[in-house]
Design a protein around this motif. Structure first.
Motif, mmCIF file in Angstrom:
data_model
loop_
_atom_site.group_PDB
_atom_site.id
_atom_site.type_symbol
_atom_site.label_atom_id
_atom_site.label_comp_id
_atom_site.label_asym_id
_atom_site.label_seq_id
_atom_site.Cartn_x
_atom_site.Cartn_y
_atom_site.Cartn_z
ATOM 1 N N GLU A 1 12.092 -56.199 35.862
ATOM 2 C CA GLU A 1 12.656 -57.372 35.349
ATOM 3 C C GLU A 1 13.788 -57.063 34.074
ATOM 4 O O GLU A 1 14.882 -57.708 33.969
ATOM 5 N N LYS A 2 13.325 -56.161 33.600
ATOM 6 C CA LYS A 2 14.132 -55.811 32.517
ATOM 7 C C LYS A 2 15.341 -55.161 32.996
ATOM 8 O O LYS A 2 16.599 -55.527 32.535
ATOM 9 N N LYS A 3 15.463 -54.299 33.918
ATOM 10 C CA LYS A 3 16.307 -53.768 34.582
ATOM 11 C C LYS A 3 17.413 -54.815 35.232
ATOM 12 O O LYS A 3 18.495 -54.611 35.189
ATOM 13 N N LYS A 4 16.760 -55.713 35.824
ATOM 14 C CA LYS A 4 17.589 -56.801 36.402
ATOM 15 C C LYS A 4 18.407 -57.667 35.225
ATOM 16 O O LYS A 4 19.457 -58.101 35.625
ATOM 17 N N ILE A 5 17.551 -57.954 34.285
ATOM 18 C CA ILE A 5 18.237 -58.671 33.178
ATOM 19 C C ILE A 5 19.371 -57.898 32.487
ATOM 20 O O ILE A 5 20.345 -58.775 32.324
ATOM 21 N N ARG A 6 19.148 -56.544 32.375
ATOM 22 C CA ARG A 6 20.336 -55.809 32.009
ATOM 23 C C ARG A 6 21.609 -55.813 32.868
ATOM 24 O O ARG A 6 22.753 -55.984 32.450
ATOM 25 N N GLN A 7 21.027 -55.746 34.153
ATOM 26 C CA GLN A 7 22.247 -55.466 34.913
ATOM 27 C C GLN A 7 22.950 -57.016 34.963
ATOM 28 O O GLN A 7 24.064 -56.811 35.076
ATOM 29 N N GLU A 8 22.510 -58.001 34.979
ATOM 30 C CA GLU A 8 22.897 -59.384 34.970
ATOM 31 C C GLU A 8 23.759 -59.595 33.797
ATOM 32 O O GLU A 8 24.818 -60.123 33.772
ATOM 33 N N TYR A 9 23.338 -58.827 32.655
ATOM 34 C CA TYR A 9 24.029 -59.112 31.512
ATOM 35 C C TYR A 9 25.260 -58.495 31.476
ATOM 36 O O TYR A 9 26.297 -58.772 31.045
ATOM 37 N N GLU A 10 25.065 -57.052 31.816
ATOM 38 C CA GLU A 10 26.348 -56.323 32.012
ATOM 39 C C GLU A 10 27.223 -56.983 32.807
ATOM 40 O O GLU A 10 28.449 -57.086 32.787
ATOM 41 N N ARG A 11 27.017 -57.667 34.238
ATOM 42 C CA ARG A 11 27.794 -58.082 35.039
ATOM 43 C C ARG A 11 28.353 -59.490 34.302
ATOM 44 O O ARG A 11 29.613 -59.420 34.397
ATOM 45 N N LYS A 12 27.833 -60.129 33.605
ATOM 46 C CA LYS A 12 28.341 -61.516 33.012
ATOM 47 C C LYS A 12 29.037 -60.833 31.831
ATOM 48 O O LYS A 12 30.358 -61.400 31.736
ATOM 49 N N GLU A 13 29.030 -59.987 31.081
ATOM 50 C CA GLU A 13 29.564 -59.521 29.960
ATOM 51 C C GLU A 13 31.102 -58.723 30.544
ATOM 52 O O GLU A 13 32.015 -59.061 29.915
ATOM 53 N N LYS A 14 30.963 -58.107 31.759
ATOM 54 C CA LYS A 14 32.165 -57.709 32.497
ATOM 55 C C LYS A 14 33.211 -58.962 32.913
ATOM 56 O O LYS A 14 34.210 -58.782 32.960
ATOM 57 N N GLN A 15 32.528 -60.008 33.491
ATOM 58 C CA GLN A 15 33.039 -61.200 33.803
ATOM 59 C C GLN A 15 33.863 -61.759 32.642
ATOM 60 O O GLN A 15 34.887 -62.185 32.654
ATOM 61 N N VAL A 16 33.262 -61.673 31.534
ATOM 62 C CA VAL A 16 33.861 -62.233 30.209
ATOM 63 C C VAL A 16 34.891 -61.447 29.992
ATOM 64 O O VAL A 16 36.246 -62.132 29.440
ATOM 65 N N GLU A 17 34.728 -60.285 29.828
ATOM 66 C CA GLU A 17 35.855 -59.238 29.487
ATOM 67 C C GLU A 17 36.990 -59.448 30.467
ATOM 68 O O GLU A 17 38.212 -59.330 30.136
ATOM 69 N N VAL A 18 37.207 -59.832 31.834
ATOM 70 C CA VAL A 18 37.929 -59.638 32.852
ATOM 71 C C VAL A 18 38.407 -61.050 32.341
ATOM 72 O O VAL A 18 40.005 -61.182 32.379
ATOM 73 N N ARG A 19 37.709 -62.294 32.001
ATOM 74 C CA ARG A 19 38.160 -63.220 31.885
ATOM 75 C C ARG A 19 39.412 -63.344 30.714
ATOM 76 O O ARG A 19 40.295 -63.867 30.516
ATOM 77 N N LYS A 20 38.670 -62.629 29.510
ATOM 78 C CA LYS A 20 39.574 -62.611 28.258
ATOM 79 C C LYS A 20 40.818 -61.911 28.718
ATOM 80 O O LYS A 20 41.798 -62.233 27.945
ATOM 81 N N LYS A 21 40.742 -60.696 29.417
ATOM 82 C CA LYS A 21 42.136 -59.974 29.787
ATOM 83 C C LYS A 21 43.039 -60.980 30.675
ATOM 84 O O LYS A 21 44.227 -60.827 30.222
ATOM 85 N N ILE A 22 42.528 -61.717 31.492
ATOM 86 C CA ILE A 22 43.344 -62.485 32.155
ATOM 87 C C ILE A 22 43.967 -63.926 31.413
ATOM 88 O O ILE A 22 45.175 -63.879 31.722
ATOM 89 N N GLU A 23 43.220 -64.249 30.659
ATOM 90 C CA GLU A 23 43.671 -65.261 29.558
ATOM 91 C C GLU A 23 44.732 -64.566 28.522
ATOM 92 O O GLU A 23 45.606 -65.265 28.485
ATOM 93 N N TYR A 24 44.381 -63.559 28.016
ATOM 94 C CA TYR A 24 45.406 -62.763 27.227
ATOM 95 C C TYR A 24 46.644 -62.471 28.173
ATOM 96 O O TYR A 24 47.928 -62.877 27.513
ATOM 97 N N SER A 25 46.659 -61.968 29.252
ATOM 98 C CA SER A 25 47.717 -61.924 30.096
ATOM 99 C C SER A 25 48.561 -63.113 30.335
ATOM 100 O O SER A 25 49.849 -63.053 30.162
ATOM 101 N N MET A 26 47.854 -64.038 30.705
ATOM 102 C CA MET A 26 48.436 -65.511 30.814
ATOM 103 C C MET A 26 49.362 -65.823 29.583
ATOM 104 O O MET A 26 50.253 -66.260 29.726
#
Length: 230
Positions: free
Chosen positions: A47-72
């Protein structure tokens, strides 16, 4: 062996069996608890591994959104800057167009300019006979310089003077009635064409401004906005 000895021996056997059973039960209980703890630990780690993976996935999504917003935002800023630059350049061109309207106010200088424009048109066409169009208001000025223009052309090219037919039926558009007018207008100058109309030399002041402005546009942008946006 009497009955008392038999009974005593039986009790000993019962105690031994009971003790052995209790020890076995204790072993089973300890083993089961260990297996349970191991399985529980594995579940917790999973469960800890799943939570870490989910957190990393969401963190990457946030980072991608930030880059897209900055680019726009960056692109939007660049578009605004380019639009502002274009507005300034177009404003300069409009000011230059307004200045052209004053050229014809000085009759003597304008007549000389008309002669030079006619000669230049003749040199470009190199035709023995041409059709000339001008503004109706410039008709007399053009007629007054035709002879000297033909002489100058003949001298420069060492040919006979060309025949120039001034069009009295179709004139170039007049000067604008106001600075904000959207009607077709002409600031001055002439248009020459071969008799068959296949070759045309548009030598109006507006056409010359358009050619010069387009040619000098990179230099204008460099002067106004610097090397990076030239």
């Amino acid at each position: 062996m009497n009955d008392a000895d038999v009974a005593k021996q039986i009790q000993q056997m019962v105690r031994f069996i009971r003790q052995e059973a209790e020890e076995k039960a204790s072993e089973i209980s300890v083993s089961a608890e260990e297996e349970f703890n191991i399985e529980k630990l594995q579940l917790v780690e999973a469960e800890k591994k799943k939570i870490r993976q989910e957190y990393e996935r969401k963190e990457k999504q946030v980072e991608v959104r930030k880059k897209i917003e900055y680019s726009m935002q960056l692109n939007a800023s660049r578009i605004k800057v380019l639009q502002a630059q274009d507005d300034l350049v177009n404003s300069m061109k409009e000011d230059a167009t307004k200045q052209l309207l004053r050229v014809s106010h000085s009759h003597h200088e304008y007549k000389n300019l008309l002669k030079e424009l006619v000669v230049q048109g003749l040199l470009r066409l190199k035709e023995p006979a041409v059709l000339l169009r001008c503004r109706k208001e410039d008709h007399h000025h053009v007629e007054s310089v035709l002879h000297s223009a033909k002489n100058e052309y003949a001298t420069k090219t060492e040919v006979h003077q060309p025949e120039i037919l001034v069009d009295h039926d179709v004139y170039l558009p007049p000067s604008p009635s106001s600075h904000d007018s959207h009607e077709m207008f002409c600031s001055g100058g002439v248009v020459l064409a071969s008799r068959d109309g296949k070759i045309v030399c548009e030598n109006t002041l507006d056409a010359r401004l358009e050619v010069v402005f387009r040619k000098k546009l990179p230099e204008i942008r460099k002067l106004l906005f610097g090397q990076a946006t030239a």
